[in-house]
Structure formats: structure tokens, C-alpha cells
Write an enzyme that holds these catalytic residues in place. Structure first.
Site, short mmCIF file in Angstrom:
data_model
loop_
_atom_site.label_atom_id
_atom_site.label_comp_id
_atom_site.label_asym_id
_atom_site.label_seq_id
_atom_site.Cartn_x
_atom_site.Cartn_y
_atom_site.Cartn_z
CG PHE A 166 -3.54 -4.44 6.66
CD1 PHE A 166 -4.10 -5.12 5.59
CD2 PHE A 166 -2.19 -4.63 6.94
CE1 PHE A 166 -3.34 -5.98 4.82
CE2 PHE A 166 -1.41 -5.49 6.18
CZ PHE A 166 -2.00 -6.16 5.11
CB VAL A 167 -4.58 -7.70 11.66
CG1 VAL A 167 -3.66 -8.54 12.55
CG2 VAL A 167 -5.27 -6.63 12.51
CB SER A 224 2.33 -3.75 19.45
OG SER A 224 1.13 -4.47 19.53
CD GLU A 276 3.68 -8.79 17.83
OE1 GLU A 276 3.53 -9.68 18.67
OE2 GLU A 276 2.76 -8.01 17.50
CD GLN A 277 3.60 -1.47 14.40
OE1 GLN A 277 4.02 -0.61 13.63
NE2 GLN A 277 2.34 -1.47 14.83
CG HIS A 313 -4.40 -6.43 16.39
ND1 HIS A 313 -5.52 -7.05 16.88
CD2 HIS A 313 -3.36 -7.28 16.58
CE1 HIS A 313 -5.17 -8.26 17.33
NE2 HIS A 313 -3.88 -8.42 17.16
N PRO A 314 -3.05 -2.17 16.76
CG PRO A 314 -0.78 -1.96 17.33
CD PRO A 314 -1.97 -2.86 17.52
N1 GUN Z 1 -1.23 -4.76 13.43
C1 GUN Z 1 -1.04 -5.34 12.27
N2 GUN Z 1 -0.17 -6.35 12.36
C2 GUN Z 1 0.20 -6.43 13.64
C3 GUN Z 1 1.07 -7.29 14.37
O1 GUN Z 1 1.72 -8.22 13.89
N3 GUN Z 1 1.15 -7.04 15.67
C4 GUN Z 1 0.46 -6.04 16.26
N4 GUN Z 1 0.59 -5.87 17.54
N5 GUN Z 1 -0.35 -5.23 15.62
C5 GUN Z 1 -0.48 -5.43 14.30
#
Ligand code: GUN
Length: 176
Positions: free
Chosen positions: A123-124, A88, A91-92, A71-72
Site C-alpha cells: 500500500f503506497v 522513508s 516520511e513515516q 516501497h516499505p
Molecule cells: N510506503 C507507503 N507510503 C510511503 C511513503 O510516503 N514513503 C515511503 N518511503 N514509503 C511509503
């Protein structure tokens, strides 16, 4: 999402075709879709999602960590350079991370670095379920957790991200 595939169509696909449709559901980790394929046919989207989550749970810590690390960072270098996967990027943007003030951006960078330093992975949090202020508020809370808790939390958030991505690309309910 332009084209949504039906569950019936997915159930009939070979492994390669299945992964071509769902390989993106877990960020840069098509092995999750490949593992879930063996559990078809799926009677509903929930069952398909559960099979994918079970594949992650069965994978062992090494691959779970690799999944988290795929995950980025939120508002990180890859995002700023415009090199996110399409999912991604969406989402961001949904979390408001493409319109940060200089001060907010600096806070993300400090938190991202501190989190990665402490745990060894990014951090996700499910960005589509949290706006930027909620994400900034979650950082110090999560930074105070233990590593095993954070691995569990990251995998839970990844399951939420995957559910939203699945709902985007699979037409439900399935015709039976
Ligand atoms: N990195 C942290 N949160 C997220 C997310 O919701 N989506 C993606 N692609 N990367 C994340």
C-alpha cells in the site's frame, strides 16, 4: 536536507553525477533519474519532475510494479527494525507512524497484509500528505478498488512523494 543542489548544476552534470544527486527521489529506483537525465536541460523543478514521472509512465508494467514494490510498508517490519532509507524514515515520522498505540500498530499490520494479499504489492500513499488516521481510513476504501486502479493510484502517490523529495534537495527557482 543539508545541501540543496541548483537546477543549473544538475543540468551540467553527467549521468552518473545526476543520478548521485537524484537517485533517491524514487524509492530505491535510481533508474528513474537515469532515464530523466536524457531530457535535460530543465527550465524548472516542475519540468524535471514531469520528466521523471514520464520515465515511469513509459517504463511498462513490470518496472512500474517493481517501483511500487520498492516501497516499505507503513509501520511495517522494516520500519520497526529501523532499516528504512532516511527519506522513508522522515516520511513515516511525519505521518505520526513512529508513535502508534499497540492497537493502531495492529490495525496497520492487518491492513498491510490484506492489501498485499489482494494486490501483490504494498500500500503506497504519500505519508507526508496524510496523518495516521487518514491513512487508516484510506485502507478500506483502496482495498475495495480494482487492481488497475490501485496501480494508477500507487503511481500517482509515488509522484507526490517524489515531488516533495525533489523540493527538499533541489534549490528553486533556477538561475537562468
Ligand atoms: N510506503 C507507503 N507510503 C510511503 C511513503 O510516503 N514513503 C515511503 N518511503 N514509503 C511509503
Amino acid at each position: 536536507m543539508p545541501h540543496r543542489i541548483t537546477l543549473a548544476e544538475l543540468n551540467g552534470r553527467d549521468r552518473e553525477g545526476f543520478v548521485a544527486a537524484l537517485g533517491h527521489v524514487f524509492e530505491r529506483s535510481p533508474w528513474v533519474a537515469a532515464a530523466a537525465w536524457a531530457r535535460r536541460p530543465f527550465a524548472g523543478l516542475e519540468e524535471l519532475h514531469a520528466a521523471m514521472v514520464a520515465a515511469v509512465a513509459a517504463a511498462g508494467e513490470e518496472r512500474q510494479l517493481a517501483l511500487i514494490r520498492a516501497h516499505p510498508d507503513l509501520a511495517g517490519r522494516v520500519a520497526l527494525a529501523g532499516r528504512l532509507t532516511p527519506q522513508s524514515a522522515g516520511e513515516q515520522a511525519a505521518a505520526g507512524l513512529t508513535a502508534l498505540s499497540a492497537d493502531e500498530l495492529a490495525r496497520f499490520q492487518v491492513y498491510n497484509a490484506a492489501y498485499k494479499e489482494r494486490f501483490g504489492f504494498p500500500f503506497v500513499i504519500c505519508a507526508r500528505e496524510h496523518k495516521k488516521d487518514a491513512i487508516l481510513a484510506a485502507f478500506p476504501v483502496r482495498l475495495a478498488n480494482g487492481r488497475d486502479d490501485e496501480i494508477r493510484t500507487a503511481l500517482d502517490e509515488i509522484a507526490k512523494i517524489a515531488w516533495l523529495r525533489l523540493s527538499d534537495c533541489v534549490a528553486a527557482p533556477s538561475p537562468r
